[in-house]
Design a protein around this motif. Structure first.
Motif, PDB file in Angstrom:
ATOM      1  N   TRP A 120       2.873  -9.612  -1.235  1.00 46.78           N
ATOM      2  CA  TRP A 120       3.839  -8.442  -1.317  1.00 46.78           C
ATOM      3  C   TRP A 120       3.057  -7.207  -2.083  1.00 46.78           C
ATOM      4  N   VAL A 121       2.852  -7.570  -3.299  1.00 47.94           N
ATOM      5  CA  VAL A 121       2.338  -6.763  -4.372  1.00 47.94           C
ATOM      6  C   VAL A 121       0.791  -6.214  -3.840  1.00 47.94           C
ATOM      7  N   ASP A 176       0.940  -4.201  -0.556  1.00 51.68           N
ATOM      8  CA  ASP A 176       1.616  -2.737  -0.802  1.00 51.68           C
ATOM      9  C   ASP A 176       0.439  -1.952  -1.534  1.00 51.68           C
ATOM     10  N   ASN A 201      -1.967  -0.644   1.462  1.00 54.84           N
ATOM     11  CA  ASN A 201      -1.112   0.569   2.224  1.00 54.84           C
ATOM     12  C   ASN A 201      -1.272   1.444   1.454  1.00 54.84           C
ATOM     13  N   THR A 202      -1.111   1.423   0.188  1.00 52.75           N
ATOM     14  CA  THR A 202      -1.211   2.598  -0.772  1.00 52.75           C
ATOM     15  C   THR A 202      -2.623   3.352  -0.709  1.00 52.75           C
TER      16      THR A 202
END
Length: 108
Positions: free
Chosen positions: A82-83, A86, A89-90
């Motif tokens: 998840w990290v 994320d 995507n950032t």
């Protein structure tokens, strides 16, 4: 296909996606045994109402999540993924915003 684009099955003559034809042939050839020799599973005796199926699905999800807490490596993996995703995507979003700010358009 690149040397003889007229052999391509794609409407563009193979120019758009040259890897599409071998991939399509691969899937067609190896799907035939599945289609002809694997029997279909038996159908359910009766239809289950949507509300019952949704409730059972949610209960099964909650039960699965309770079990995941007991498997620390799975929980750590899911958290790390998840990290990580994320962060990916950032980076993508920031690259798009930066490209727009220096004048790259959204049209190809």
């Amino acid at each position: 296909m690149t040397l003889k684009p007229h052999w391509s099955a794609s409407p563009t003559g193979g120019g758009g996606a040259p890897a599409l034809d071998p991939a399509a042939a691969w899937w067609a050839i190896f799907s035939l045994p599945l289609l002809f020799w694997v029997p279909a599973p038996p159908r359910a005796a009766e239809r289950v109402p949507f509300t019952v199926a949704a409730r059972e699905g949610v209960l099964q999800f909650v039960e699965t999540f309770r079990h995941i807490r007991g498997y620390k490596p799975v929980f750590v993996f899911l958290t790390a993924y998840w990290v990580y995703i994320d962060g990916v995507n950032t980076v993508i979003q920031m690259a798009v915003d930066y490209g727009k700010s220096i004048g790259f358009g959204t049209r190809i």
